[in-house]
Design a protein around this motif. Structure first.
Motif, short mmCIF file in Angstrom:
data_model
loop_
_atom_site.label_atom_id
_atom_site.label_comp_id
_atom_site.label_asym_id
_atom_site.label_seq_id
_atom_site.Cartn_x
_atom_site.Cartn_y
_atom_site.Cartn_z
N VAL A 188 8.84 17.36 1.21
CA VAL A 188 9.33 16.26 0.56
C VAL A 188 10.67 16.44 0.14
N ALA A 189 11.57 15.60 0.28
CA ALA A 189 12.85 15.50 -0.51
C ALA A 189 13.11 14.10 -1.03
N VAL A 190 14.12 13.98 -2.05
CA VAL A 190 14.25 12.89 -3.00
C VAL A 190 15.49 12.15 -2.19
N GLY B 226 0.84 -1.16 0.07
CA GLY B 226 -0.10 -0.07 -0.11
C GLY B 226 0.81 1.39 -0.06
N ASP B 227 0.32 2.33 0.47
CA ASP B 227 0.89 3.51 0.26
C ASP B 227 1.75 4.13 1.43
N VAL B 228 2.60 3.38 1.97
CA VAL B 228 3.39 3.57 2.99
C VAL B 228 3.85 4.96 3.04
N PHE B 229 4.18 5.60 2.25
CA PHE B 229 4.67 7.08 2.27
C PHE B 229 3.43 7.99 2.66
N ALA C 281 7.07 7.35 -8.87
CA ALA C 281 6.38 7.49 -7.57
C ALA C 281 6.98 8.59 -6.78
N THR C 282 8.48 9.02 -6.98
CA THR C 282 9.07 10.05 -6.47
C THR C 282 8.24 11.44 -6.88
N GLN C 283 8.15 11.44 -8.10
CA GLN C 283 7.49 12.75 -8.67
C GLN C 283 6.23 12.83 -8.19
N ALA C 284 5.52 11.50 -7.90
CA ALA C 284 3.98 11.76 -7.35
C ALA C 284 3.97 12.07 -5.91
N ALA C 285 4.91 11.59 -5.10
CA ALA C 285 4.96 12.01 -3.73
C ALA C 285 5.24 13.73 -3.65
N ILE C 286 6.00 14.30 -4.69
CA ILE C 286 6.08 15.45 -4.59
C ILE C 286 4.93 16.09 -4.76
N ASP C 287 4.27 15.91 -5.86
CA ASP C 287 3.08 16.62 -6.39
C ASP C 287 1.85 16.34 -5.16
N ARG C 288 1.95 15.33 -4.75
CA ARG C 288 0.63 14.99 -3.62
C ARG C 288 1.09 15.90 -2.25
N HIS C 289 2.29 15.75 -1.89
CA HIS C 289 2.61 16.04 -0.21
C HIS C 289 3.36 17.46 -0.22
N HIS C 290 4.29 17.77 -1.05
CA HIS C 290 5.21 18.78 -0.94
C HIS C 290 4.56 20.13 -0.76
N ASP C 291 4.76 20.74 0.27
CA ASP C 291 4.23 22.20 0.33
C ASP C 291 5.47 23.30 0.66
N PRO C 292 5.81 23.88 -0.31
CA PRO C 292 6.93 25.01 -0.28
C PRO C 292 6.80 26.23 0.51
#
Length: 459
Positions: A204-206, A137-140, A185-196
């Motif tokens: 989010v970091a890579v 599942g979505d562990v992140f 998946a990394t791009q998706a995590a940034i798009d969904r969660h990162h707040d600048p």
């Protein structure tokens, strides 16, 4: 959420600001309105602040909230295993267990770890998550949810591994990912969660895992992705002599030389551990303003060595402190990293190697610099976000220690009278207020038993 009209005045405490002048007040005050610090100064808090809650903070020390620059939250439910192994042996034992994690287990583990981090003065934490079972599942997202529930400022790092054992890496093949899948998946995590945003609670970091679990191609493409998105980059480096041997045998160079030629040094990069560095590597990290997460307790637990924190700071590298994963640091205490940073530096370099204030600096404004947030957190100054730790020093364990910073860094861990994150009370009188600690403990025990059973390990 923090009420923008709420004012809290911490009155009559010692104050260590960690501002540019490193000002301290033996008796001072800190005033918070909403999620911002509005006043810091000597003497008692101003009287008559409208609708203010006055906190009698006499006998306490106010510091910036502590910043954890390296962690693995999911490991909270696998503590105490391979207790006498080196890093590579420890990883070989635990990788098959971690292969069984899922979103529910990660959420529970992260909640337990974050709750205990708060008890140790932590207001901002990173997490380096690099194990993504195909059916987990979505562990992140699960750890993001846990951080929001506990109430800590969170910098999760979307990690990855694509170099399995069959291709010369350390991790088993069943827990590595395809490079294209990692990048998607990394791009998706940034798009969904990162707040600048400047007051962000979530960035989010890579973070590809390490030279012995990631291909050079992934390191290069991950760096390109991170810089395209304007986010930070993180990886493990120079943690053990085994890693140094691995890099010399496979790449013909040291770990620092290897990541340097792949574009992995700079002021948008921070590295976990940085222990086995020669003088040229220390200079290169300083010249490039690369960050280092110094994790003294975990490094000692695994027998990995002692980071050259004094030399790195003198060279110009940005140095913060990190707890590292709870499976290699069962205490999971960010306060303890201050304590051990002082002691281990002096064991290596003598009594002048690191002062108590140097160690507190690494845990606060130093950590903020590592995460690129020194303008927002890491010091107690008007206009900064209200991340504040209030430590009680008038009990038997500390009352006669004449210097409050020495009391914090060299004495036993003091009780936390109050921990504010973004102006919100997360700890009051040494108890976390945002979750039920007893219920979290029950859930952790159940999740640990479930995960170990999946791996055929008896508790």
């Amino acid at each position: 959420m923090t009420d923008p009209e709420t004012t809290t005045a911490l009155d009559g405490c010692s104050v260590v600001t960690m501002d540019a002048q490193r000002r301290e007040h033996s008796t001072g005050h800190v005033v918070i309105t909403g999620n911002r610090i509005t006043q810091v100064g000597a003497g008692r808090a101003p009287e008559g602040l409208p609708d203010a809650r006055y906190v009698d903070a006499s006998g306490c020390l106010a510091t910036p909230g502590l910043i954890n620059t390296h962690h693995h939250l999911y490991q909270w439910v696998t503590r105490g295993m391979a207790a006498d192994d080196t890093l590579f042996g420890w990883l070989t034992t635990l990788y098959p267990v971690w292969a069984g994690i899922d979103a529910d287990i990660v959420e529970t583990a992260a909640t337990g770890s974050l709750t205990w981090l708060a008890r140790t003065g932590c207001t901002t934490t990173t997490d380096h998550h690099y194990v993504f079972p195909q059916t987990g599942g979505d562990v992140f997202a699960a750890e993001v949810e846990a951080a929001a529930r506990v109430g800590l400022r969170f910098h999760p790092c979307r990690g990855s591994m694509d170099l399995g054992r069959s291709r010369g890496g350390l991790p088993p093949d069943n827990i590595v990912e395809d490079r294209d899948a990692v990048l998607t998946a990394t791009q998706a995590a940034i798009d969904r969660h990162h707040d600048p945003a400047p007051d962000s609670m979530l960035r989010v970091a890579v973070a590809p895992c390490s030279p012995f679990s990631v291909t050079g191609d992934l390191l290069v493409e991950a760096a390109e992705l991170a810089r395209h998105n304007g986010v930070l980059m993180h990886t493990h480096l120079a943690e053990t002599t085994d890693e140094d041997t691995f890099c010399r045998e496979h790449f013909g160079c040291t770990p620092v030389e290897y990541v340097d030629r792949l574009g992995w040094l700079g002021d948008d990069v921070w590295l976990a551990h940085g222990i086995h560095l020669d003088d040229s590597a220390v200079r290169r990290l300083g010249d490039t303003r690369t960050g280092v997460a110094h994790c003294p307790t975990s490094n000692a637990r695994l027998g990995a060595g002692i980071c050259r924190s004094r030399d790195l700071r003198d060279a110009g590298a940005r140095v913060g402190l990190g707890v590292d994963g709870a499976a290699s640091n069962e205490s999971n205490s960010l306060w303890e990293e201050i304590h051990h940073a002082v002691l281990f530096a002096r064991a290596r370099g003598g009594p002048g190697a690191l002062s108590v204030r140097d160690a507190l600096e690494m845990a606060t404004i130093g950590g903020a610099e590592v995460l690129g947030r020194q303008g927002e957190i890491g010091s107690l100054e008007p206009g900064k976000l209200a991340d504040v730790a209030l430590w009680r020093l008038d009990g038997l364990g500390h009352v006669d220690i004449v210097d409050p910073v020495a009391a914090l860094a060299l004495g036993a861990q003091p009780p936390l009278e109050l921990l504010l994150v973004n102006g919100r009370a997360v700890v009051e009188r040494n108890r976390v207020t945002t979750v039920d600690e007893a219920e979290v403990a029950r859930r952790v025990a159940t999740a640990s038993t479930k995960l170990l059973s999946r791996a055929g390990v008896n508790r």
